[in-house]
Scaffold this motif. Structure first.
Motif, PDB file in Angstrom:
ATOM      1  N   LEU A 375       0.847  -1.190   0.000  1.00 54.70           N
ATOM      2  CA  LEU A 375       0.000   0.000   0.000  1.00 54.70           C
ATOM      3  C   LEU A 375       0.886   1.245   0.000  1.00 54.70           C
ATOM      4  CD1 LEU A 375      -2.708  -0.997   2.643  1.00 54.70           C
ATOM      5  CD2 LEU A 375      -2.782  -1.286   0.160  1.00 54.70           C
ATOM      6  N   ARG A 376       0.389   2.293  -0.650  1.00 53.39           N
ATOM      7  CA  ARG A 376       1.156   3.543  -0.734  1.00 53.39           C
ATOM      8  C   ARG A 376       0.280   4.707  -0.289  1.00 53.39           C
ATOM      9  NH1 ARG A 376       5.547   5.449  -3.617  1.00 53.39           N
ATOM     10  NH2 ARG A 376       5.804   3.411  -4.633  1.00 53.39           N
ATOM     11  N   VAL A 377       0.883   5.589   0.488  1.00 55.78           N
ATOM     12  CA  VAL A 377       0.245   6.839   0.889  1.00 55.78           C
ATOM     13  C   VAL A 377       1.139   7.972   0.419  1.00 55.78           C
ATOM     14  CG1 VAL A 377      -0.587   8.257   2.797  1.00 55.78           C
ATOM     15  CG2 VAL A 377      -0.826   5.764   2.907  1.00 55.78           C
ATOM     16  N   ASN A 378       0.612   8.831  -0.423  1.00 54.10           N
ATOM     17  CA  ASN A 378       1.409   9.916  -0.999  1.00 54.10           C
ATOM     18  C   ASN A 378       1.140  11.229  -0.281  1.00 54.10           C
ATOM     19  OD1 ASN A 378       2.526   8.235  -3.011  1.00 54.10           O
ATOM     20  ND2 ASN A 378       0.744   8.521  -4.326  1.00 54.10           N
ATOM     21  N   GLY A 379       2.210  11.961  -0.028  1.00 55.95           N
ATOM     22  CA  GLY A 379       2.094  13.321   0.497  1.00 55.95           C
ATOM     23  C   GLY A 379       1.505  13.413   1.888  1.00 55.95           C
ATOM     24  N   ALA A 380       1.797  12.459   2.774  1.00 58.92           N
ATOM     25  CA  ALA A 380       1.296  12.532   4.150  1.00 58.92           C
ATOM     26  C   ALA A 380       1.971  13.702   4.877  1.00 58.92           C
ATOM     27  CB  ALA A 380       1.585  11.228   4.887  1.00 58.92           C
ATOM     28  N   GLU A 381       1.175  14.508   5.527  1.00 60.53           N
ATOM     29  CA  GLU A 381       1.675  15.723   6.170  1.00 60.53           C
ATOM     30  C   GLU A 381       2.026  15.452   7.627  1.00 60.53           C
ATOM     31  OE1 GLU A 381      -0.531  19.612   7.732  1.00 60.53           O
ATOM     32  OE2 GLU A 381      -0.476  19.524   5.536  1.00 60.53           O
ATOM     33  N   ARG A 382       3.194  15.906   8.052  1.00 56.57           N
ATOM     34  CA  ARG A 382       3.630  15.766   9.445  1.00 56.57           C
ATOM     35  C   ARG A 382       4.122  17.110   9.938  1.00 56.57           C
ATOM     36  NH1 ARG A 382       8.572  14.373  12.277  1.00 56.57           N
ATOM     37  NH2 ARG A 382       8.092  13.241  14.229  1.00 56.57           N
ATOM     38  N   ARG A 383       3.525  17.567  11.035  1.00 52.51           N
ATOM     39  CA  ARG A 383       3.877  18.872  11.603  1.00 52.51           C
ATOM     40  C   ARG A 383       4.679  18.684  12.874  1.00 52.51           C
ATOM     41  NH1 ARG A 383       1.246  23.349   9.615  1.00 52.51           N
ATOM     42  NH2 ARG A 383      -0.383  22.913   8.048  1.00 52.51           N
ATOM     43  N   THR A 384       5.785  19.396  12.976  1.00 53.16           N
ATOM     44  CA  THR A 384       6.599  19.422  14.192  1.00 53.16           C
ATOM     45  C   THR A 384       6.818  20.886  14.549  1.00 53.16           C
ATOM     46  OG1 THR A 384       8.601  19.297  12.823  1.00 53.16           O
ATOM     47  CG2 THR A 384       7.718  17.231  13.707  1.00 53.16           C
ATOM     48  N   GLY A 385       5.975  21.357  15.446  1.00 54.96           N
ATOM     49  CA  GLY A 385       6.021  22.792  15.751  1.00 54.96           C
ATOM     50  C   GLY A 385       5.498  23.576  14.556  1.00 54.96           C
ATOM     51  N   GLU A 386       6.295  24.536  14.079  1.00 53.70           N
ATOM     52  CA  GLU A 386       5.898  25.319  12.917  1.00 53.70           C
ATOM     53  C   GLU A 386       6.371  24.689  11.608  1.00 53.70           C
ATOM     54  OE1 GLU A 386       7.350  29.244  13.459  1.00 53.70           O
ATOM     55  OE2 GLU A 386       6.045  29.689  15.185  1.00 53.70           O
ATOM     56  N   GLU A 387       7.183  23.643  11.682  1.00 50.72           N
ATOM     57  CA  GLU A 387       7.708  23.014  10.482  1.00 50.72           C
ATOM     58  C   GLU A 387       6.727  21.963   9.965  1.00 50.72           C
ATOM     59  OE1 GLU A 387      11.653  20.444   9.037  1.00 50.72           O
ATOM     60  OE2 GLU A 387      11.417  21.104  11.120  1.00 50.72           O
ATOM     61  N   VAL A 388       6.587  21.906   8.638  1.00 48.73           N
ATOM     62  CA  VAL A 388       5.704  20.955   7.986  1.00 48.73           C
ATOM     63  C   VAL A 388       6.543  20.086   7.055  1.00 48.73           C
ATOM     64  CG1 VAL A 388       3.683  20.626   6.516  1.00 48.73           C
ATOM     65  CG2 VAL A 388       3.771  22.564   8.092  1.00 48.73           C
ATOM     66  N   GLN A 389       6.379  18.759   7.173  1.00 49.10           N
ATOM     67  CA  GLN A 389       7.081  17.822   6.302  1.00 49.10           C
ATOM     68  C   GLN A 389       6.058  16.939   5.591  1.00 49.10           C
ATOM     69  OE1 GLN A 389       9.455  16.177   9.577  1.00 49.10           O
ATOM     70  NE2 GLN A 389      11.303  16.750   8.438  1.00 49.10           N
ATOM     71  N   TYR A 390       6.449  16.464   4.406  1.00 49.83           N
ATOM     72  CA  TYR A 390       5.572  15.592   3.627  1.00 49.83           C
ATOM     73  C   TYR A 390       6.339  14.311   3.290  1.00 49.83           C
ATOM     74  CZ  TYR A 390       2.716  19.772   3.082  1.00 49.83           C
ATOM     75  OH  TYR A 390       1.953  20.879   3.323  1.00 49.83           O
ATOM     76  N   TYR A 391       5.645  13.159   3.428  1.00 51.17           N
ATOM     77  CA  TYR A 391       6.267  11.872   3.190  1.00 51.17           C
ATOM     78  C   TYR A 391       5.396  11.024   2.263  1.00 51.17           C
ATOM     79  CZ  TYR A 391       9.330  12.861   7.172  1.00 51.17           C
ATOM     80  OH  TYR A 391      10.239  13.418   8.030  1.00 51.17           O
ATOM     81  N   ASP A 392       6.079  10.299   1.366  1.00 49.42           N
ATOM     82  CA  ASP A 392       5.440   9.193   0.659  1.00 49.42           C
ATOM     83  C   ASP A 392       5.729   7.930   1.457  1.00 49.42           C
ATOM     84  OD1 ASP A 392       4.527  10.846  -1.286  1.00 49.42           O
ATOM     85  OD2 ASP A 392       6.004  10.280  -2.800  1.00 49.42           O
ATOM     86  N   ILE A 393       4.682   7.246   1.872  1.00 46.93           N
ATOM     87  CA  ILE A 393       4.828   6.102   2.776  1.00 46.93           C
ATOM     88  C   ILE A 393       4.480   4.823   2.018  1.00 46.93           C
ATOM     89  CG2 ILE A 393       4.077   5.065   4.956  1.00 46.93           C
ATOM     90  CD1 ILE A 393       3.323   7.867   5.893  1.00 46.93           C
ATOM     91  N   LEU A 394       5.365   3.821   2.138  1.00 46.10           N
ATOM     92  CA  LEU A 394       5.171   2.530   1.494  1.00 46.10           C
ATOM     93  C   LEU A 394       5.042   1.464   2.585  1.00 46.10           C
ATOM     94  CD1 LEU A 394       5.122   1.713  -1.537  1.00 46.10           C
ATOM     95  CD2 LEU A 394       7.426   0.833  -1.215  1.00 46.10           C
ATOM     96  N   VAL A 395       3.903   0.747   2.607  1.00 47.47           N
ATOM     97  CA  VAL A 395       3.655  -0.321   3.576  1.00 47.47           C
ATOM     98  C   VAL A 395       3.723  -1.640   2.815  1.00 47.47           C
ATOM     99  CG1 VAL A 395       2.058  -1.252   5.279  1.00 47.47           C
ATOM    100  CG2 VAL A 395       2.189   1.228   4.908  1.00 47.47           C
ATOM    101  N   GLN A 396       4.798  -2.409   3.063  1.00 46.15           N
ATOM    102  CA  GLN A 396       5.089  -3.599   2.254  1.00 46.15           C
ATOM    103  C   GLN A 396       5.135  -4.842   3.143  1.00 46.15           C
ATOM    104  OE1 GLN A 396       8.873  -3.436   0.322  1.00 46.15           O
ATOM    105  NE2 GLN A 396       8.419  -5.106  -1.096  1.00 46.15           N
ATOM    106  N   PRO A 397       4.175  -5.790   2.962  1.00 51.33           N
ATOM    107  CA  PRO A 397       4.230  -7.044   3.731  1.00 51.33           C
ATOM    108  C   PRO A 397       5.383  -7.920   3.251  1.00 51.33           C
ATOM    109  CG  PRO A 397       2.429  -7.108   2.134  1.00 51.33           C
ATOM    110  CD  PRO A 397       3.007  -5.722   2.070  1.00 51.33           C
ATOM    111  N   LEU A 398       6.062  -8.579   4.195  1.00 52.89           N
ATOM    112  CA  LEU A 398       7.200  -9.448   3.886  1.00 52.89           C
ATOM    113  C   LEU A 398       6.823 -10.889   4.174  1.00 52.89           C
ATOM    114  CD1 LEU A 398      10.001  -7.298   5.575  1.00 52.89           C
ATOM    115  CD2 LEU A 398       9.243  -7.226   3.196  1.00 52.89           C
ATOM    116  N   ASN A 399       6.978 -11.753   3.181  1.00 44.89           N
ATOM    117  CA  ASN A 399       6.594 -13.156   3.324  1.00 44.89           C
ATOM    118  C   ASN A 399       7.785 -13.987   3.791  1.00 44.89           C
ATOM    119  OD1 ASN A 399       4.022 -12.569   2.430  1.00 44.89           O
ATOM    120  ND2 ASN A 399       4.555 -12.928   0.293  1.00 44.89           N
ATOM    121  N   GLY A 400       7.492 -14.975   4.653  1.00 42.88           N
ATOM    122  CA  GLY A 400       8.528 -15.882   5.123  1.00 42.88           C
ATOM    123  C   GLY A 400       8.715 -17.042   4.159  1.00 42.88           C
ATOM    124  N   VAL A 401       9.514 -18.016   4.571  1.00 45.50           N
ATOM    125  CA  VAL A 401       9.820 -19.154   3.709  1.00 45.50           C
ATOM    126  C   VAL A 401       8.600 -20.008   3.440  1.00 45.50           C
ATOM    127  CG1 VAL A 401      12.230 -19.248   4.401  1.00 45.50           C
ATOM    128  CG2 VAL A 401      10.512 -20.472   5.756  1.00 45.50           C
TER     129      VAL A 401
END
Length: 622
Positions: A375-401
């Motif tokens: 799954l992908r989330v684009n442009g997620a906003e994160r605020r730390t005080g007055e600073e604003v950051q944007y992240y593209d987040i990738l959620v990747q399941p990992l399969n075992g043997v």
């Protein structure tokens, strides 16, 4: 056929607009009822003064902010804490005890609030379980998922901040227990907040959350057509465990699904999932990581060191979580950007701020694991005080043997500069487009100015005439009120005069009766005493309050009343005064006397009589 062509074209244009919304923003409204959907879209078109669906699509392409306004119009986010108190009372008193009884003390309780809007319903569920189980057990056992398709509503839900007006339905004790004042608003308590997971989810398309004990979806199904409702109910049936409860809204019910759901309360719209052997349309929840694979991952120290070096060399922040929700890995970029440390490895992921800010990752992890896709989330906003950051987040399941999901890797790519640059370019382009449109519309606005002014003058003249008419009506009403007031004053004076006359008449009659030395007794139609004068008191010794409204022949005093029954009846029947009748009696002093009793009709009381009693000569020695 020619007259219906415009309607057909309008329906086709609406479908084209819905396809555009799906492709451009991922909102699939094709399962919604066309009547209500078209009505809400036309309402928004009227607000922005657009006539056709094609023109409105052009406006959406030119103004990206219009999407949010349209979605807020379509998605009616009406909710509150413990909305419809009677239904919640039934849930607390009838459903919750049965739900807790069928789970052991160590079982996890899973709850899903589908269509949670701004989160009041999900937090109401958390409060309900905390009151029933106690806070500590709720923090250990209860997990609540709140989902919606409206990202703006979900942002409000994740913040957990509400105004005092929003908390008005809560009792003061509950508000003080579960909310802390933060400026002008109130924040939901942090420890219980971590048990509530918010995420974007489309109930018509996305795979449902599974193994649920309680599923709450109130006043949401009614917006979908029959086909979409059927698909949604199929998902809900799969999501609930056997015996799980489905809580719907007042306008929704399951009338044709008795084989899969039993009715617990039709009035409160609470249903129970029946045991079923039907094949589930979705895969089961992911299997936990096996001990053999865990030993393989951690057995060789050198491989671990190489793995850590490789992770730290990646340009993005990365966090890995196992199937139990425990943090496995945190690379150096994640530690720097999110304030994490090596001590956070081995902690529950839900205890970390990164699990729910900038986005709710716990629901995304479960969805990715369940659907076995990235799954992908684009442009997620994160605020730390007055600073604003944007992240593209990738959620990747990992399969075992063994092919089962063993862990989930989450990477955060900082796209702040790119996002800000895109936003700036977008704003510049929009400003240029707006300026061009304004230049084009200037001439049209100037041409219509005179017409608008003329129309305003006419409206003012009409308003003036209406005001004059209203003033005349008010003057007429005032005169009528004055006249009515004078009539009331006249009536009041007449009533006062009549009251004085009645008082004088009553005083006169009482004085007459009192001045008569003989005993005067007035009997009504039922031969009950209505008047007993002073002479009767002196003669027989009974006070008026002892005899008034008492049957005359039931009184016990010195006069044998039975001897008077015949002359009283004759007086009533003939309507004429009778002759005096001597009656041997005993007066109030105990002295034997002869009482002369004369009976006269009392016409004013329709059959009543007046008895005149006078003492005659003595009947013997007293």
């Amino acid at each position: 056929m020619g007259e219906r062509q415009p309607d057909l074209e309008t329906d086709e244009e609406l479908e084209q607009l819905l396809g555009f919304l799906r492709d451009a923003r991922g909102f699939d409204f094709t399962g919604y009822k066309r009547s209500s959907l078209g009505r809400r879209i036309r309402k928004r078109m009227a607000d922005v003064d657009v006539a056709t669906y094609a023109d409105y699509r052009d406006r959406l392409e030119a103004n990206a902010d219009e999407f949010n306004a349209l979605f807020n119009t379509i998605l009616i986010n009406v909710t509150s804490f413990f909305r419809d108190p009677d239904a919640w009372t039934f849930l607390q008193r009838e459903v919750l005890p049965e739900l807790l009884a069928r789970n052991s003390a160590d079982d996890e309780i899973r709850v899903w609030s589908a269509g949670c809007s701004s989160g009041e319903e999900a937090y109401s569920l958390a409060i309900m379980f905390a009151e029933a189980l106690g806070l500590d057990e709720t923090l250990d056992r209860v997990k609540i998922y709140g989902t919606d398709v409206d990202d703006e509503a979900l942002r409000d839900a994740r913040s957990g901040l509400y105004s005092a007006k929003s908390l008005a339905p809560l009792e003061t004790e509950l508000r003080d227990k579960y909310f802390e004042q933060s400026g002008a608003r109130f924040a939901f308590r942090p420890d219980l907040r971590r048990r509530v997971i918010f995420g974007r989810h489309d109930i018509t398309r996305d795979a449902p959350i599974s193994r649920l004990d309680l599923l709450v979806c109130r006043n949401t199904l009614m917006y979908f057509n029959v086909e979409a409702q059927t698909q949604i109910v199929d998902r809900f049936h799969f999501a609930l465990g056997e015996g799980g409860f489905l809580f719907l809204g007042k306008a929704e019910m399951l009338l044709n699904d008795a084989e899969r759901f039993s009715v617990m309360s039709m009035r409160q719209r609470v249903f129970r999932r029946r045991p079923s052997e039907a094949t589930a349309p979705y895969q089961a929840a992911p299997v936990k990581i096996r001990s053999g694979l865990s030993g393989e991952l951690h057995s060789v120290a050198r491989n671990r060191q190489l793995r850590d070096l490789i992770l730290d060399s990646t340009p993005s922040a990365a966090v890995a979580v196992d199937s139990d929700g425990t943090v496995l890995l945190i690379n150096s970029h994640a530690r720097v950007q999110f304030g994490l440390t090596a001590n956070d490895i081995g902690r529950p992921f839900q205890d970390l701020e990164i699990s729910y800010r900038p986005v709710e990752l716990r629901s995304l992890i479960e969805q990715a694991t369940h659907e076995r896709r990235t799954l992908r989330v684009n442009g997620a906003e994160r605020r730390t005080g007055e600073e604003v950051q944007y992240y593209d987040i990738l959620v990747q399941p990992l399969n075992g043997v063994d092919g089962m999901t063993a862990a989930t890797n989450i990477t955060f790519t900082d796209v702040t500069v790119t996002t800000q640059l895109k936003a700036e370019i977008k704003r510049v382009r929009e400003d240029l487009e707006t300026a061009y449109e304004e230049l084009q519309s200037t001439n049209e606005e100037l041409e219509t100015t005179n017409e608008e002014l003329q129309s305003s003058i006419e409206e003012l003249e009409t308003t003036n005439e209406e005001l004059q008419s209203t003033n005349e009506e008010l003057e007429t009403t005032n005169e009528e009120l004055q006249s009515g007031n004078e009539e009331l004053e006249t009536m009041n004076e007449e009533m006062r005069v009549r009251t004085e006359e009645l008082d004088e008449a009553r005083t006169f009659l009482e004085a007459v009766l009192t001045s008569i030395a003989a005993g005067v007794v007035v009997l009504d139609q039922g031969l009950k005493v209505k008047s007993w004068n002073r002479g009767a008191v002196d003669l027989w010794g009974l006070r008026p309050d002892e005899v008034i409204d008492q049957p005359f022949f039931g009184l016990d005093f010195g006069l044998p009343t039975e001897k008077l029954r015949e002359i009283i009846q004759n007086c009533v029947d003939s309507g004429r005064r009778g002759d005096p009748l001597p009656v041997p009696s005993v007066n109030r002093l105990g002295r034997a006397i002869t009482c002369l009793v004369q009976c006269s009709p009392f016409d004013a009381h329709n059959g009543g009589v007046v008895l005149l009693m006078e003492e005659g000569r003595a009947n013997g020695p007293g």
